[in-house]
Design an enzyme around this catalytic site. Structure first.
Site, PDB file in Angstrom:
ATOM      1  N   ASP A 136     -53.778 -35.577 -80.444  1.00  0.00           N
ATOM      2  CA  ASP A 136     -53.994 -36.998 -80.741  1.00  0.00           C
ATOM      3  C   ASP A 136     -55.510 -37.248 -80.828  1.00  0.00           C
ATOM      4  O   ASP A 136     -56.288 -36.569 -80.152  1.00  0.00           O
ATOM      5  CB  ASP A 136     -53.379 -37.824 -79.605  1.00  0.00           C
ATOM      6  N   HIS A 173     -51.573 -41.668 -72.298  1.00  0.00           N
ATOM      7  CA  HIS A 173     -52.580 -42.442 -71.558  1.00  0.00           C
ATOM      8  C   HIS A 173     -52.037 -42.952 -70.218  1.00  0.00           C
ATOM      9  O   HIS A 173     -52.788 -43.573 -69.453  1.00  0.00           O
ATOM     10  CB  HIS A 173     -53.072 -43.637 -72.384  1.00  0.00           C
ATOM     11  N   HIS A 190     -57.149 -39.566 -79.618  1.00  0.00           N
ATOM     12  CA  HIS A 190     -57.634 -40.048 -78.322  1.00  0.00           C
ATOM     13  C   HIS A 190     -57.363 -39.005 -77.238  1.00  0.00           C
ATOM     14  O   HIS A 190     -56.309 -38.355 -77.264  1.00  0.00           O
ATOM     15  CB  HIS A 190     -56.918 -41.354 -77.943  1.00  0.00           C
ATOM     16  N   ASP A 235     -53.008 -39.921 -85.247  1.00  0.00           N
ATOM     17  CA  ASP A 235     -53.972 -40.978 -85.541  1.00  0.00           C
ATOM     18  C   ASP A 235     -55.360 -40.445 -85.897  1.00  0.00           C
ATOM     19  O   ASP A 235     -56.279 -41.217 -86.147  1.00  0.00           O
ATOM     20  CB  ASP A 235     -54.051 -41.994 -84.389  1.00  0.00           C
TER      21      ASP A 235
HETATM   22 ZN    ZN Z   1     -54.047 -41.900 -80.096  1.00  0.00          ZN
END
Ligand code: ZN
Length: 311
Positions: A166, A129, A168, A247
């Protein structure tokens, strides 16, 4: 030649307050499972070096690097400085972030030069990120992007795939790499989840697939087969980096893709097959998310077992 396992105890000193999900125990959870499953017997363990400013500057703007260093140097003892609503630093965070990015650089060196066939970096803070000029989402330096740019500048590798599974979307990696035609980034993520972007790719080298909540392993595998694999076969990467976040596991509250260990094992197999066909088997995998300690450890072990060919 043994696979490389790169980590550092400094990465456990960074913490963002009690009960924060991106906690120091995550690294132990991964390490314990690799140890219990006997996988570390097949790997050479190496300490992560500190990334240099020159290495970081291949992925981050000079102004951001300077600003972050200044903030980090002023953190009082036993205190936290908030970077965004979910992300903060303590007095050890800067060193940990340099180790995490340094791990990706060492992995890049070892795998690109043929000293190790593959590498797994058990590191935190995570990186995907972190944008060119912004920290956020528990991330400060974009570890994989730093490693990728190092492989290009120091080893002359011109075509690198970044695969991000991931839960995200790796908005930071996209922000840094979207206009770099030497990179193909493949991301599968859960829609309508932090960082709330990715549905419209920033560049033609971005292969983004947003999946609805609770898609499950079948939809995930279908997206890999129908979207990622054809793009990777066309691109023919010389080396592959993985943003390995776990995750999306059904036991992890941070996302809701409802994946299980077998899905991480399966996707790793697909990546290994592409690497063997086009990339001399060269893969660098860096830990990103994964916050339920038990499923994180088990999923990372399933991933590493296939990555190092112990399956
Ligand atoms: Zn994540």
């Amino acid at each position: 030649m043994l696979a490389a396992y790169i980590t550092h105890t400094d990465c456990q000193k960074h913490e963002m307050g009690s009960n924060h999900p991106e906690c120091p125990e995550r690294l132990g959870a991964v390490n314990d499972q690799l140890l219990i499953k006997g996988l570390l017997d097949y790997m050479e363990q190496l300490d992560a070096p500190l990334a240099t400013q020159e290495q970081l500057a291949k992925a981050h703007s000079p102004s951001y690097l300077q600003e972050f260093a200044e903030i980090a140097q002023q953190v009082p003892e036993n205190a936290h400085v908030q970077i965004d609503p979910d992300t903060s630093i303590n007095e050890f965070s800067y060193q940990a972030a340099l180790r995490a990015a340094g791990a990706a650089v060492l992995a890049s060196n070892l795998v690109a030069s043929g000293q190790a066939p593959v590498a797994f970096c058990n590191i935190r803070p995570p990186g995907h990120h972190a944008e060119r000029s912004n920290a956020g989402g528990f991330c400060f330096f974009n570890n994989v992007a730093v490693g990728i740019r190092h492989a290009m500048s120091h080893h002359g590798i011109d075509r690198i795939a970044l695969i991000d599974f991931d839960v995200h979307h790796g908005n930071g990696s996209e922000d840094i790499l979207f206009d770099d035609p030497r990179v193909l980034m493949c991301s599968i993520f859960e829609k309508n989840l932090y960082p709330f972007c990715g549905d419209v790719p920033m560049g033609s080298n971005m292969i983004n697939v947003g999946l609805p909540t609770r898609s499950g392993g079948e939809a995930f595998r279908q997206a890999v087969n129908e979207v990622w694999i054809p793009a990777l076969e066309k691109f023919q990467p010389e080396m592959i980096f993985i943003s390995a976040g776990f995750d999306g596991h059904r036991e992890d509250d941070m996302g809701n893709l409802a994946l299980v260990e077998a899905d991480y094992e399966w996707v790793t197999k697909q990546i290994v097959q592409i690497a063997q066909r086009y990339s001399h088997g060269r893969i660098v995998s860096c830990l990103e998310g994964g916050y339920d300690l038990s499923s994180l450890g088990r999923s990372a072990a399933a991933h590493v077992r296939v990555l190092i060919g112990a399956d």
